[in-house]
Design an enzyme around this catalytic site. Sequence first.
Site, PDB file in Angstrom:
ATOM      1  N   ARG A 117      -9.753  -6.488  -6.303  1.00 53.75           N
ATOM      2  CA  ARG A 117      -9.776  -5.868  -7.596  1.00 53.75           C
ATOM      3  C   ARG A 117     -10.803  -6.671  -8.271  1.00 53.75           C
ATOM      4  NH1 ARG A 117      -4.191  -6.236  -6.278  1.00 53.75           N
ATOM      5  NH2 ARG A 117      -3.088  -4.226  -6.435  1.00 53.75           N
TER       6      ARG A 117
ATOM      7  N   LYS B 213      -1.744  -8.626  -8.274  1.00 54.31           N
ATOM      8  CA  LYS B 213      -0.815  -8.493  -9.160  1.00 54.31           C
ATOM      9  C   LYS B 213       0.629  -9.054  -9.087  1.00 54.31           C
ATOM     10  CE  LYS B 213      -2.631  -3.798 -10.739  1.00 54.31           C
ATOM     11  NZ  LYS B 213      -2.400  -2.459 -10.523  1.00 54.31           N
TER      12      LYS B 213
ATOM     13  N   HIS C 231     -13.656  -0.341  -9.044  1.00 59.34           N
ATOM     14  CA  HIS C 231     -12.455   0.176  -8.244  1.00 59.34           C
ATOM     15  C   HIS C 231     -13.011   1.507  -7.329  1.00 59.34           C
ATOM     16  CE1 HIS C 231      -8.156  -0.393  -8.536  1.00 59.34           C
ATOM     17  NE2 HIS C 231      -8.043   1.101  -8.252  1.00 59.34           N
TER      18      HIS C 231
ATOM     19  N   ARG D 159     -13.391  -0.123  -4.127  1.00 59.21           N
ATOM     20  CA  ARG D 159     -12.051  -0.439  -3.679  1.00 59.21           C
ATOM     21  C   ARG D 159     -11.906   0.787  -2.678  1.00 59.21           C
ATOM     22  NH1 ARG D 159      -7.548  -3.885  -4.106  1.00 59.21           N
ATOM     23  NH2 ARG D 159      -5.544  -2.764  -4.650  1.00 59.21           N
TER      24      ARG D 159
ATOM     25  N   HIS E 294      -1.451  -3.812  -1.928  1.00 52.30           N
ATOM     26  CA  HIS E 294      -0.428  -2.617  -2.590  1.00 52.30           C
ATOM     27  C   HIS E 294       1.036  -3.169  -2.265  1.00 52.30           C
ATOM     28  CE1 HIS E 294      -3.523   0.485  -2.431  1.00 52.30           C
ATOM     29  NE2 HIS E 294      -3.532  -0.064  -3.566  1.00 52.30           N
TER      30      HIS E 294
ATOM     31  N   TYR F 249      -5.125   7.301   0.129  1.00 52.60           N
ATOM     32  CA  TYR F 249      -6.511   7.246   0.767  1.00 52.60           C
ATOM     33  C   TYR F 249      -6.572   8.112   2.247  1.00 52.60           C
ATOM     34  CZ  TYR F 249      -7.166   3.590  -2.435  1.00 52.60           C
ATOM     35  OH  TYR F 249      -7.631   2.941  -3.630  1.00 52.60           O
TER      36      TYR F 249
END
Length: 311
Positions: free
Chosen positions: A163, A187, A257, A260, A283, A292
């Site tokens: 990110r 995150k 992004h 990404r 994730h 994806y």
Amino acid sequence: METTPVEDLPPVLRRTLEDYVEHLTRDRDLSDHTVRAYRGDVLDLFLHLQRLGSTDLTGLTVRSLRSWLANQQTRGRARGTLQRRTAAVRVFGRWAVQAGRLDQDPAAALRSPKRVRSLPPTLESADAAAMLAEALQVVAEGGGPAATRDVAILELLYATGIRVSELCGLDLGDVDDERQTVRVLGKGNKERTVPYGAPAARALTDWRAVRGALASPEAGAAVFVGDRGKRIDQRVVRRIVHRALRVVDGAPDLGPHGLRHAMATHLLEGGADLRSVQELLGHASLATTQIYTHVSDARLRSAFQQAHPRA
């Protein structure tokens, strides 16, 4: 002088919001971005309760919650926004019961609107290669330290899929030249290690050789610095990516992004398994990564329809 919406709230609702934000920050240790989003959603709910004539949480019922969400819909809020706001008030409702502010949680009865997941635009591998070749050409033509930095940023974003916040937060000690990996803090303060390839390794080496020409003492150990010498800002990185893609004919206008997305899509098309891509992207849920596979499937269907004589 006009007051802010928070100051317009009745005292009980204002203190409740302040206590809730403190809980999110102190007890749950959420990121500033997440706290701002949750706070904004609950503030909007409280303003709605105030318009309905409530001065405290006694006005928080299933009926008032549904009228708030209906109001959001009539104001044209996207389905994804409604889903997020429903989730936000559920989090608030659980806290309010645990904190003794409510006897029962009316938000538990809410149903989230089904979210229609749109396929993110992605970059063809040929366009990615053209973007990086153009950036290298700028360096070859005497672009200076900033151009060398931009190449390293583009190479690393595309190679790792990290990110933009993770890239901006990188310190020099997070780069392992021998293993060709970067250590990033994602995150939820979750740390992971992501590999990169030879082109990114060369770009990083070239950048660090000239980093001193831009870096000021305020940059500290930051890997990437802006033109003013401090740790690079996310907005600057977004401008770098948009500018790099604008010179590629036919490439979509994407930000960090988008690189990404491209990295994940190209990995899956190259045969990588979904769980490996999940780990690389950081994730928490495999369901997030599965978008994806939909992108790859859509591209395969498009290729089939264009190329197969009996499509």
